[in-house]
Design a protein around this motif. Sequence first.
Motif, PDB file in Angstrom:
ATOM      1  N   ASP A 124       0.808  -1.212   0.000  1.00  0.00           N
ATOM      2  CA  ASP A 124       0.000   0.000   0.000  1.00  0.00           C
ATOM      3  C   ASP A 124       0.846   1.269   0.000  1.00  0.00           C
ATOM      4  OD1 ASP A 124      -2.317  -1.343  -0.193  1.00  0.00           O
ATOM      5  OD2 ASP A 124      -3.039  -0.939   1.829  1.00  0.00           O
ATOM      6  N   THR A 125       2.135   1.143   0.225  1.00  0.00           N
ATOM      7  CA  THR A 125       3.056   2.274   0.122  1.00  0.00           C
ATOM      8  C   THR A 125       4.172   1.883  -0.821  1.00  0.00           C
ATOM      9  OG1 THR A 125       2.601   2.946   2.404  1.00  0.00           O
ATOM     10  CG2 THR A 125       4.596   3.832   1.374  1.00  0.00           C
ATOM     11  N   ALA A 126       4.358   2.648  -1.879  1.00  0.00           N
ATOM     12  CA  ALA A 126       5.422   2.370  -2.847  1.00  0.00           C
ATOM     13  C   ALA A 126       6.116   3.672  -3.206  1.00  0.00           C
ATOM     14  CB  ALA A 126       4.860   1.702  -4.099  1.00  0.00           C
ATOM     15  N   MET A 127       7.413   3.719  -2.973  1.00  0.00           N
ATOM     16  CA  MET A 127       8.191   4.914  -3.266  1.00  0.00           C
ATOM     17  C   MET A 127       9.442   4.528  -4.037  1.00  0.00           C
ATOM     18  SD  MET A 127       8.014   7.015   0.343  1.00  0.00           S
ATOM     19  CE  MET A 127       6.446   7.606   1.015  1.00  0.00           C
ATOM     20  N   VAL A 128       9.664   5.207  -5.150  1.00  0.00           N
ATOM     21  CA  VAL A 128      10.918   5.070  -5.878  1.00  0.00           C
ATOM     22  C   VAL A 128      11.830   6.188  -5.361  1.00  0.00           C
ATOM     23  CG1 VAL A 128      12.064   5.211  -8.122  1.00  0.00           C
ATOM     24  CG2 VAL A 128       9.861   4.030  -7.899  1.00  0.00           C
ATOM     25  N   VAL A 129      12.927   5.800  -4.735  1.00  0.00           N
ATOM     26  CA  VAL A 129      13.856   6.759  -4.142  1.00  0.00           C
ATOM     27  C   VAL A 129      15.099   6.844  -5.025  1.00  0.00           C
ATOM     28  CG1 VAL A 129      15.226   7.357  -2.119  1.00  0.00           C
ATOM     29  CG2 VAL A 129      13.019   6.194  -1.837  1.00  0.00           C
ATOM     30  N   ARG A 136      23.978  13.626  -1.878  1.00  0.00           N
ATOM     31  CA  ARG A 136      23.629  14.748  -1.012  1.00  0.00           C
ATOM     32  C   ARG A 136      22.243  15.286  -1.315  1.00  0.00           C
ATOM     33  NH1 ARG A 136      27.053  12.606   1.057  1.00  0.00           N
ATOM     34  NH2 ARG A 136      29.010  13.394   1.951  1.00  0.00           N
ATOM     35  N   SER A 137      21.566  14.721  -2.304  1.00  0.00           N
ATOM     36  CA  SER A 137      20.192  15.111  -2.630  1.00  0.00           C
ATOM     37  C   SER A 137      19.461  13.899  -3.191  1.00  0.00           C
ATOM     38  CB  SER A 137      20.174  16.268  -3.642  1.00  0.00           C
ATOM     39  OG  SER A 137      20.813  15.885  -4.850  1.00  0.00           O
ATOM     40  N   ALA A 138      18.144  13.935  -3.108  1.00  0.00           N
ATOM     41  CA  ALA A 138      17.359  12.785  -3.547  1.00  0.00           C
ATOM     42  C   ALA A 138      15.963  13.213  -3.952  1.00  0.00           C
ATOM     43  CB  ALA A 138      17.281  11.731  -2.441  1.00  0.00           C
ATOM     44  N   THR A 139      15.334  12.367  -4.782  1.00  0.00           N
ATOM     45  CA  THR A 139      13.937  12.563  -5.173  1.00  0.00           C
ATOM     46  C   THR A 139      13.162  11.310  -4.786  1.00  0.00           C
ATOM     47  OG1 THR A 139      14.577  13.951  -7.052  1.00  0.00           O
ATOM     48  CG2 THR A 139      12.357  13.018  -7.083  1.00  0.00           C
ATOM     49  N   VAL A 140      12.055  11.498  -4.099  1.00  0.00           N
ATOM     50  CA  VAL A 140      11.194  10.386  -3.699  1.00  0.00           C
ATOM     51  C   VAL A 140       9.891  10.502  -4.478  1.00  0.00           C
ATOM     52  CG1 VAL A 140       9.966   9.270  -1.808  1.00  0.00           C
ATOM     53  CG2 VAL A 140      12.205  10.330  -1.387  1.00  0.00           C
ATOM     54  N   VAL A 141       9.610   9.493  -5.318  1.00  0.00           N
ATOM     55  CA  VAL A 141       8.406   9.489  -6.140  1.00  0.00           C
ATOM     56  C   VAL A 141       7.445   8.423  -5.618  1.00  0.00           C
ATOM     57  CG1 VAL A 141       7.446   9.322  -8.453  1.00  0.00           C
ATOM     58  CG2 VAL A 141       9.790  10.166  -8.146  1.00  0.00           C
ATOM     59  N   SER A 142       6.284   8.841  -5.181  1.00  0.00           N
ATOM     60  CA  SER A 142       5.267   7.894  -4.706  1.00  0.00           C
ATOM     61  C   SER A 142       4.418   7.414  -5.881  1.00  0.00           C
ATOM     62  CB  SER A 142       4.366   8.562  -3.666  1.00  0.00           C
ATOM     63  OG  SER A 142       5.096   8.920  -2.517  1.00  0.00           O
ATOM     64  N   ILE A 143       4.139   6.113  -5.903  1.00  0.00           N
ATOM     65  CA  ILE A 143       3.259   5.528  -6.912  1.00  0.00           C
ATOM     66  C   ILE A 143       1.949   5.164  -6.219  1.00  0.00           C
ATOM     67  CG2 ILE A 143       2.933   3.665  -8.579  1.00  0.00           C
ATOM     68  CD1 ILE A 143       5.955   3.387  -8.739  1.00  0.00           C
ATOM     69  N   PRO A 144       0.836   5.799  -6.594  1.00  0.00           N
ATOM     70  CA  PRO A 144      -0.450   5.478  -5.947  1.00  0.00           C
ATOM     71  C   PRO A 144      -0.803   3.998  -6.102  1.00  0.00           C
ATOM     72  CG  PRO A 144      -0.614   7.496  -7.226  1.00  0.00           C
ATOM     73  CD  PRO A 144       0.707   6.888  -7.576  1.00  0.00           C
ATOM     74  N   ARG A 145      -1.253   3.395  -5.044  1.00  0.00           N
ATOM     75  CA  ARG A 145      -1.604   1.972  -5.082  1.00  0.00           C
ATOM     76  C   ARG A 145      -2.783   1.711  -6.005  1.00  0.00           C
ATOM     77  NH1 ARG A 145      -5.463  -0.096  -0.413  1.00  0.00           N
ATOM     78  NH2 ARG A 145      -6.938  -0.116  -2.116  1.00  0.00           N
ATOM     79  N   ASP A 146      -3.617   2.738  -6.232  1.00  0.00           N
ATOM     80  CA  ASP A 146      -4.807   2.584  -7.065  1.00  0.00           C
ATOM     81  C   ASP A 146      -4.533   2.785  -8.553  1.00  0.00           C
ATOM     82  OD1 ASP A 146      -6.315   2.134  -4.793  1.00  0.00           O
ATOM     83  OD2 ASP A 146      -6.915   4.225  -4.573  1.00  0.00           O
ATOM     84  N   THR A 147      -3.253   2.936  -8.919  1.00  0.00           N
ATOM     85  CA  THR A 147      -2.906   3.116 -10.323  1.00  0.00           C
ATOM     86  C   THR A 147      -3.146   1.831 -11.102  1.00  0.00           C
ATOM     87  OG1 THR A 147      -1.162   4.670  -9.682  1.00  0.00           O
ATOM     88  CG2 THR A 147      -1.072   3.786 -11.923  1.00  0.00           C
TER      89      THR A 147
END
Length: 358
Positions: A124-129, A136-147
Amino acid sequence: MTRHEEQGEDGELGGHGEHGGRRGRRPVLWKAAGLTLAGALVLGVAAAGWAYRHLDDNITGVDIDGALGDDRPARAVTAPSASGADATPLPTGALTLLVLGSDSRSGKENKALGGGDSGGARSDTAMVVHVDAGRRSATVVSIPRDTLVTRPSCPRTSGGPTSVAHGVMFNTAYEVGGPVCAVKTVESLTGVRMDHYVEVDFSGFARIVDALGGVTVTTDQDIDDDSHLHLAAGTHHLDGTTALALARTRHGIGDGSDLGRIGLQQKLVKALLDQIAHVGLLTDPARLYRVADALTAGLTTDTGLDSLGELTKLGRSLEGLTSGAVTTVTMPVVTAPSDPNRVVAKQPQARQLWQSLR
């Protein structure tokens, strides 16, 4: 008077004077102290060895590379780590991880925290980090479970592949094929190679928060959710159980969809980074052990991270990463034409986002 007797009188060697008996015991006392110290050191080394093995054994590993083989996006080409006096320099190249929160109710603690049916598990929680080069920097992209996605054919642990499925919810990939299918589905959706896989279950997340001393989160609106969470708008310091309820909150905010929950989960990610920086784990060995025990006990990783040594190396390479340098976004989506309760990736925005992370 002999030299031996003189030394005995002034106490240097413990002679036969009035206090000679007491002085004669000094070497014995020093020997006893030395043996005690040696014993303590041995016990300390043994305890450290036990602690290391305990933490190392906590981690569950899944051989994702072996299961998926070469049918995957290419690895990103990174520059080699800088060499120096350290024989094993920390890695500094860009890195992409799939981080999943499993809603498994297996085990007494997970069932109590999760409630509901104990059968099956979904992500139910999915994040591409994506951690940038230099770490020293990062992007966290959440993928909705209902996709709604096309779920590719995945190898089953019991043997044989799953069938390709079109227009199914994203989180069913984990349900039908576990971590291997979750990774393959994300790679199929994004075109980005996942360098590592990290999964944390209900109890693991709650224990990590408690071991850190809780987290501080600010909510923009009142929350009254069927996860039994009731919070007034404002700033709150949450323990593990309450933080987990916040991460699971869905119906008590916004339009009740998964998109509102994602916003809260992203707040929690930054709150955890802030709390880690605040408590100074490296200067508090007892707390560091509690956090490490909580983390590893609820952790499943790919085999490239399933040892305490590899996890420690990863953690050290990310020491300079602060919450202010982490960008959190959600994969662009629109309402699915086939179902108003589901979403699909919005193009070309989603495709452009994933391309920026390759």
